[in-house]
Scaffold this motif. Structure first.
Motif, PDB file in Angstrom:
ATOM      1  N   CYS A  26      36.757  10.786 109.898  1.00 50.04           N
ATOM      2  CA  CYS A  26      36.210   9.445 109.684  1.00 50.04           C
ATOM      3  C   CYS A  26      35.186   9.446 108.553  1.00 50.04           C
ATOM      4  O   CYS A  26      35.145   8.515 107.743  1.00 50.04           O
ATOM      5  N   LEU A  27      34.367  10.485 108.496  1.00 53.61           N
ATOM      6  CA  LEU A  27      33.397  10.592 107.409  1.00 53.61           C
ATOM      7  C   LEU A  27      34.094  10.724 106.062  1.00 53.61           C
ATOM      8  O   LEU A  27      33.691  10.095 105.071  1.00 53.61           O
ATOM      9  N   GLN A  28      35.147  11.534 106.013  1.00 52.60           N
ATOM     10  CA  GLN A  28      35.876  11.745 104.759  1.00 52.60           C
ATOM     11  C   GLN A  28      36.581  10.466 104.320  1.00 52.60           C
ATOM     12  O   GLN A  28      36.614  10.140 103.130  1.00 52.60           O
ATOM     13  N   ILE A  29      37.140   9.731 105.281  1.00 50.35           N
ATOM     14  CA  ILE A  29      37.783   8.453 104.959  1.00 50.35           C
ATOM     15  C   ILE A  29      36.753   7.460 104.435  1.00 50.35           C
ATOM     16  O   ILE A  29      36.979   6.755 103.438  1.00 50.35           O
ATOM     17  N   GLU A  30      35.622   7.369 105.107  1.00 51.51           N
ATOM     18  CA  GLU A  30      34.562   6.450 104.667  1.00 51.51           C
ATOM     19  C   GLU A  30      34.106   6.803 103.255  1.00 51.51           C
ATOM     20  O   GLU A  30      33.910   5.922 102.415  1.00 51.51           O
ATOM     21  N   GLU A  31      33.932   8.093 102.997  1.00 57.14           N
ATOM     22  CA  GLU A  31      33.531   8.555 101.676  1.00 57.14           C
ATOM     23  C   GLU A  31      34.542   8.140 100.611  1.00 57.14           C
ATOM     24  O   GLU A  31      34.178   7.798  99.481  1.00 57.14           O
ATOM     25  N   ASN A  32      35.803   8.143 100.991  1.00 66.23           N
ATOM     26  CA  ASN A  32      36.859   7.805 100.035  1.00 66.23           C
ATOM     27  C   ASN A  32      36.833   6.330  99.644  1.00 66.23           C
ATOM     28  O   ASN A  32      37.107   5.983  98.488  1.00 66.23           O
ATOM     29  N   PHE A  33      36.495   5.455 100.585  1.00 63.78           N
ATOM     30  CA  PHE A  33      36.595   4.015 100.324  1.00 63.78           C
ATOM     31  C   PHE A  33      35.271   3.363  99.998  1.00 63.78           C
ATOM     32  O   PHE A  33      35.253   2.260  99.446  1.00 63.78           O
ATOM     33  N   TRP A  34      34.164   3.991 100.349  1.00 60.89           N
ATOM     34  CA  TRP A  34      32.842   3.461 100.022  1.00 60.89           C
ATOM     35  C   TRP A  34      32.030   4.549  99.363  1.00 60.89           C
ATOM     36  O   TRP A  34      31.525   5.445 100.027  1.00 60.89           O
ATOM     37  N   LYS A  35      31.907   4.469  98.053  1.00 54.78           N
ATOM     38  CA  LYS A  35      31.257   5.540  97.288  1.00 54.78           C
ATOM     39  C   LYS A  35      29.748   5.498  97.434  1.00 54.78           C
ATOM     40  O   LYS A  35      29.091   6.517  97.334  1.00 54.78           O
ATOM     41  N   GLU A  36      29.184   4.312  97.660  1.00 61.06           N
ATOM     42  CA  GLU A  36      27.730   4.180  97.749  1.00 61.06           C
ATOM     43  C   GLU A  36      27.265   4.263  99.189  1.00 61.06           C
ATOM     44  O   GLU A  36      27.970   3.837 100.087  1.00 61.06           O
ATOM     45  N   LEU A  85      35.669   3.678 112.459  1.00 60.98           N
ATOM     46  CA  LEU A  85      36.429   3.145 111.329  1.00 60.98           C
ATOM     47  C   LEU A  85      36.242   1.637 111.143  1.00 60.98           C
ATOM     48  O   LEU A  85      36.280   1.134 110.018  1.00 60.98           O
ATOM     49  N   LEU A  86      36.045   0.920 112.216  1.00 62.79           N
ATOM     50  CA  LEU A  86      35.987  -0.544 112.149  1.00 62.79           C
ATOM     51  C   LEU A  86      34.656  -1.065 111.617  1.00 62.79           C
ATOM     52  O   LEU A  86      34.568  -2.224 111.205  1.00 62.79           O
ATOM     53  N   LYS A  87      33.608  -0.243 111.660  1.00 64.65           N
ATOM     54  CA  LYS A  87      32.312  -0.639 111.104  1.00 64.65           C
ATOM     55  C   LYS A  87      31.679   0.559 110.409  1.00 64.65           C
ATOM     56  O   LYS A  87      32.260   1.639 110.381  1.00 64.65           O
ATOM     57  N   SER A  88      30.505   0.353 109.881  1.00 65.26           N
ATOM     58  CA  SER A  88      29.807   1.416 109.180  1.00 65.26           C
ATOM     59  C   SER A  88      29.603   2.640 110.067  1.00 65.26           C
ATOM     60  O   SER A  88      29.254   2.522 111.240  1.00 65.26           O
ATOM     61  N   PHE A  89      29.856   3.814 109.495  1.00 66.31           N
ATOM     62  CA  PHE A  89      29.606   5.081 110.189  1.00 66.31           C
ATOM     63  C   PHE A  89      28.277   5.636 109.666  1.00 66.31           C
ATOM     64  O   PHE A  89      27.257   5.544 110.332  1.00 66.31           O
ATOM     65  N   VAL A  90      28.280   6.171 108.435  1.00 66.24           N
ATOM     66  CA  VAL A  90      27.009   6.616 107.846  1.00 66.24           C
ATOM     67  C   VAL A  90      26.673   5.849 106.561  1.00 66.24           C
ATOM     68  O   VAL A  90      25.521   5.850 106.129  1.00 66.24           O
ATOM     69  N   LYS A  91      27.649   5.209 105.965  1.00 67.69           N
ATOM     70  CA  LYS A  91      27.416   4.447 104.736  1.00 67.69           C
ATOM     71  C   LYS A  91      27.218   2.967 105.048  1.00 67.69           C
ATOM     72  O   LYS A  91      27.616   2.473 106.104  1.00 67.69           O
ATOM     73  N   LYS A  92      26.636   2.226 104.100  1.00 63.62           N
ATOM     74  CA  LYS A  92      26.328   0.812 104.332  1.00 63.62           C
ATOM     75  C   LYS A  92      27.583  -0.065 104.333  1.00 63.62           C
ATOM     76  O   LYS A  92      27.615  -1.114 104.960  1.00 63.62           O
ATOM     77  N   ARG A  93      28.607   0.339 103.593  1.00 66.95           N
ATOM     78  CA  ARG A  93      29.871  -0.407 103.514  1.00 66.95           C
ATOM     79  C   ARG A  93      29.655  -1.861 103.102  1.00 66.95           C
ATOM     80  O   ARG A  93      29.940  -2.797 103.844  1.00 66.95           O
TER      81      ARG A  93
END
Length: 209
Positions: free
Chosen positions: A199-209, A56-64
């Motif tokens: 974590c993937l679903q959360i990342e997807e929610n906040f970083w669309k690209e 959560l604190l850094k990029s998981f699969v997205k560039k963020r």
């Protein structure tokens, strides 16, 4: 998407799908309201707590991507720092592993009672609207139960990532994800893909690209 994929890869988790989705909603709503996540567990669940925070604190699969305006402000403070961080800094969501503060934890063990060490951190870090995630394969880890009870009393939303019959923790938590296994290592083998999916679903929610 990620939770649906999780269930397709691990059909035994279909019975937990509603609770996993509910846990996602609690996390999403908290983060959208500028809340944070507090996580704890013992042994392997302690390692899982640190692992979750890392995702959560850094990029998981997205560039963020981070807003350029922040780097401009950093450059006003120190131009070299602004240039360095612009190429490296990633978007972040606040998550604190209550297992990571060795000085405080050993102080609790030595001065008070080890079973209060997670609750003591909830006392300091936790605010209404935050989320507490307690990981326990039995659902009966006293230090996690006490922390969850305090969290709920303080107005945090509470999630349990559990096994067996959920134990005492299941009765405390707003959402109890009880995986369909009884042996510790098998429970832990289900916990990891569940929190990865969250974590993937959360990342997807906040970083669309």
């Amino acid at each position: 998407m990620h939770i649906k994929e999780l269930v397709s890869r691990y059909p035994a988790l279909e019975k937990c799908e509603a609770e996993i989705r509910a846990a996602f909603e609690l996390l999403k709503n908290s983060y959208e309201a500028s809340g944070k996540l507090l996580v704890c567990g013992n042994g392997g669940s302690c390692a899982d707590s640190d692992h979750i925070c890392g995702e959560l604190l850094k990029s998981f699969v997205k560039k963020r991507e981070v807003e350029k305006s922040l780097f401009e402000k950093i450059s006003e403070v120190d131009s070299e720092a602004g240039e360095f961080l612009a190429a490296r800094l990633q978007g972040s969501l606040p998550a604190i592993s209550l297992c990571a503060h060795s000085a405080l934890m050993t102080a609790c063990l030595n001065d008070v009672d080890g079973n209060a060490m997670f609750a003591q951190q909830v006392m300091g870090f936790g605010n209404a609207g935050d989320v507490f995630l307690g990981i326990s394969t039995s659902g009966n880890s006293k230090d996690v139960i006490y922390a969850a009870a305090l969290a709920k009393a303080k107005g945090l939303k509470t999630i349990g990532l559990l096994g067996k019959n959920g134990g005492r923790l299941a009765k405390i938590c707003d959402v109890a994800i009880i995986v369909p296994e009884n042996e510790t290592f098998k429970i832990q083998e289900f916990h990891l893909p569940i929190y990865h999916a969250l974590c993937l679903q959360i990342e997807e929610n906040f970083w669309k690209e």
